[in-house]
Design a protein around this motif. Structure first.
Motif, PDB file in Angstrom:
ATOM      1  N   VAL A  14      49.097  44.039  30.793  1.00  0.00           N
ATOM      2  CA  VAL A  14      48.966  45.467  31.095  1.00  0.00           C
ATOM      3  C   VAL A  14      47.675  45.735  31.855  1.00  0.00           C
ATOM      4  O   VAL A  14      47.637  46.582  32.758  1.00  0.00           O
ATOM      5  CB  VAL A  14      49.042  46.303  29.803  1.00  0.00           C
ATOM      6  CG1 VAL A  14      48.781  47.779  30.092  1.00  0.00           C
ATOM      7  CG2 VAL A  14      50.403  46.139  29.146  1.00  0.00           C
ATOM      8  N   ASP A  15      46.606  45.020  31.510  1.00  0.00           N
ATOM      9  CA  ASP A  15      45.369  45.120  32.300  1.00  0.00           C
ATOM     10  C   ASP A  15      45.654  44.814  33.768  1.00  0.00           C
ATOM     11  O   ASP A  15      45.187  45.530  34.668  1.00  0.00           O
ATOM     12  CB  ASP A  15      44.324  44.136  31.774  1.00  0.00           C
ATOM     13  CG  ASP A  15      43.348  44.800  30.817  1.00  0.00           C
ATOM     14  OD1 ASP A  15      43.090  46.001  30.977  1.00  0.00           O
ATOM     15  OD2 ASP A  15      42.859  44.122  29.906  1.00  0.00           O
ATOM     16  N   VAL A  41      48.394  42.365  26.281  1.00  0.00           N
ATOM     17  CA  VAL A  41      47.124  43.049  26.527  1.00  0.00           C
ATOM     18  C   VAL A  41      46.617  42.743  27.934  1.00  0.00           C
ATOM     19  O   VAL A  41      46.276  43.653  28.709  1.00  0.00           O
ATOM     20  CB  VAL A  41      46.075  42.633  25.473  1.00  0.00           C
ATOM     21  CG1 VAL A  41      44.682  43.118  25.879  1.00  0.00           C
ATOM     22  CG2 VAL A  41      46.444  43.187  24.114  1.00  0.00           C
ATOM     23  N   TYR A  42      46.574  41.468  28.268  1.00  0.00           N
ATOM     24  CA  TYR A  42      46.063  41.095  29.586  1.00  0.00           C
ATOM     25  C   TYR A  42      47.064  41.408  30.694  1.00  0.00           C
ATOM     26  O   TYR A  42      46.680  41.715  31.823  1.00  0.00           O
ATOM     27  CB  TYR A  42      45.682  39.613  29.591  1.00  0.00           C
ATOM     28  CG  TYR A  42      44.347  39.373  28.943  1.00  0.00           C
ATOM     29  CD1 TYR A  42      43.175  39.403  29.680  1.00  0.00           C
ATOM     30  CD2 TYR A  42      44.247  39.160  27.569  1.00  0.00           C
ATOM     31  CE1 TYR A  42      41.938  39.213  29.085  1.00  0.00           C
ATOM     32  CE2 TYR A  42      43.014  38.969  26.959  1.00  0.00           C
ATOM     33  CZ  TYR A  42      41.864  38.998  27.730  1.00  0.00           C
ATOM     34  OH  TYR A  42      40.640  38.816  27.128  1.00  0.00           O
ATOM     35  N   ALA A  52      48.912  49.037  23.625  1.00  0.00           N
ATOM     36  CA  ALA A  52      49.953  48.103  24.084  1.00  0.00           C
ATOM     37  C   ALA A  52      50.019  46.855  23.216  1.00  0.00           C
ATOM     38  O   ALA A  52      51.108  46.448  22.779  1.00  0.00           O
ATOM     39  CB  ALA A  52      49.693  47.730  25.547  1.00  0.00           C
ATOM     40  N   MET A 101      40.648  42.147  28.910  1.00  0.00           N
ATOM     41  CA  MET A 101      40.807  43.392  28.186  1.00  0.00           C
ATOM     42  C   MET A 101      39.685  44.369  28.484  1.00  0.00           C
ATOM     43  O   MET A 101      39.685  45.496  28.021  1.00  0.00           O
ATOM     44  CB  MET A 101      40.844  43.127  26.684  1.00  0.00           C
ATOM     45  CG  MET A 101      39.517  42.728  26.091  1.00  0.00           C
ATOM     46  SD  MET A 101      39.582  42.281  24.362  1.00  0.00           S
ATOM     47  CE  MET A 101      40.358  40.669  24.506  1.00  0.00           C
ATOM     48  N   THR A 129      45.293  49.232  26.632  1.00  0.00           N
ATOM     49  CA  THR A 129      45.702  47.829  26.587  1.00  0.00           C
ATOM     50  C   THR A 129      45.457  47.210  25.216  1.00  0.00           C
ATOM     51  O   THR A 129      46.367  46.679  24.582  1.00  0.00           O
ATOM     52  CB  THR A 129      44.967  47.007  27.661  1.00  0.00           C
ATOM     53  OG1 THR A 129      43.554  47.141  27.480  1.00  0.00           O
ATOM     54  CG2 THR A 129      45.335  47.486  29.045  1.00  0.00           C
ATOM     55  N   ASN A 159      41.187  50.620  28.855  1.00  0.00           N
ATOM     56  CA  ASN A 159      40.966  49.547  27.887  1.00  0.00           C
ATOM     57  C   ASN A 159      41.534  49.888  26.512  1.00  0.00           C
ATOM     58  O   ASN A 159      42.023  49.002  25.803  1.00  0.00           O
ATOM     59  CB  ASN A 159      39.467  49.250  27.794  1.00  0.00           C
ATOM     60  CG  ASN A 159      38.922  48.617  29.070  1.00  0.00           C
ATOM     61  OD1 ASN A 159      39.641  47.907  29.767  1.00  0.00           O
ATOM     62  ND2 ASN A 159      37.676  48.892  29.384  1.00  0.00           N
TER      63      ASN A 159
END
Length: 299
Positions: A150-151, A147-148, A113, A1, A109, A106
């Motif tokens: 989308v990162d 989260v991860y 998100a 993240m 995310t 950041n």
């Protein structure tokens, strides 16, 4: 993240900042309606959880839980944007986590998100008459992975060579999977425990749709949901050559693409780093304790 400083090219960093700005503005307008003490508590909890590394021995690496998903269920997705922004700024300036140039990415995310995914999943499951624990677990488990995920998408979009976006995205996701899948399961379980504790102690403060009095999922639907989760194919841990997660995965990908991450101010090492970390956690605990007392006095 935490996409590090210097990871994203300037054009992508500006695009992410522009995309995040309307969410931050809308969230700032809702601070009074949410309550400043709730915003402070949310900021403190987010700071502590997202800064504290959790080791995953089976993967040989560590990562962070998000906390934003369950907080979004309790306060609403839009209430997480400002606390997330504040947390990411502090972590970028003093703990070498993230960066100011990657702040927009950041925030998108962790602050947009993840919370939106959590609320969306939980709402759908509750509409399907799922019990509160199942809805909370699925929402927080799924949102942690979002989260991860989308990162990984943002980083691949910024760094991949023409025609290599899909393969780079796949490599990033596989690199994160060995550590983040167990942590997503842990986040889901801890979120259920938190909501259950709040239901027993301060049930009237929960959103109506999260209260256990709502209709529950029938046994056939429960069996189908469990079967779907069990049947999901696991991602092979050996499919990626990356050595770690978060900074290690993202920074390794950036270096391979010719970009060198540069922390703004790295104070993590040595006695100073430990003192700063301990002081920050103490301050977060003080804010959480004081905010909780204010909530109890208003009951």
């Amino acid at each position: 993240m935490h996409l590090a400083e210097g990871v994203l090219p300037p054009t992508h960093a500006l695009a992410c900042a522009a995309a995040a700005a309307p969410f931050v503005w809308a969230g700032a307008r809702q601070i009074k309606s949410v309550g400043t003490h709730r915003v402070a508590m949310t900021t403190a909890l987010l700071f502590a959880v997202t800064l504290f590394p959790v080791p995953v021995p089976i993967a040989g690496m560590s990562s962070h839980m998000c906390a934003a998903p369950v907080l979004a269920l309790l306060l609403g997705a839009s209430a997480l944007v400002v606390p997330t922004t504040l947390v990411l700024i502090i972590q970028a300036l003093f703990f070498a986590h993230g960066g100011l140039s990657t702040l927009g990415a950041n925030v998108l995310t962790l602050g947009v998100a993840g919370p939106c995914a959590a609320v969306g999943i939980a709402r759908v499951l509750r509409a399907l008459r799922a019990p509160v624990p199942a809805a909370v677990f699925a929402a927080c488990f799924g949102a942690d992975l979002v989260v991860y995920g989308v990162d990984g998408l943002l980083l691949a979009a910024a760094l991949a060579e023409p025609g290599a976006f899909v393969s780079m995205t796949r490599s990033l996701l596989l690199a994160m999977a060995p550590a983040q899948l167990p942590l997503a399961l842990l986040e889901g379980a801890l979120s259920v425990a938190l909501v259950k504790a709040l239901t027993q102690r301060e049930g009237a403060r929960l959103p109506v749709w999260l209260r256990p009095s709502a209709p529950r999922l029938g046994p056939t639907a429960v069996a189908g949901l469990v079967l779907a989760l069990v049947a999901t194919p696991p991602l092979p841990a050996r499919a990626s050559s990356f050595a770690g997660l978060d900074e290690q995965v993202f920074e390794t990908a950036a270096r391979q693409a010719g970009r060198t991450p540069q922390p703004l101010l790295d104070l993590e090492g040595g006695e100073l780093g430990r003192a700063l970390f301990g002081s920050a956690m103490l301050a977060a605990g003080f804010v959480l304790g004081r905010g909780w007392r204010r909530l109890e006095r208003r009951s």
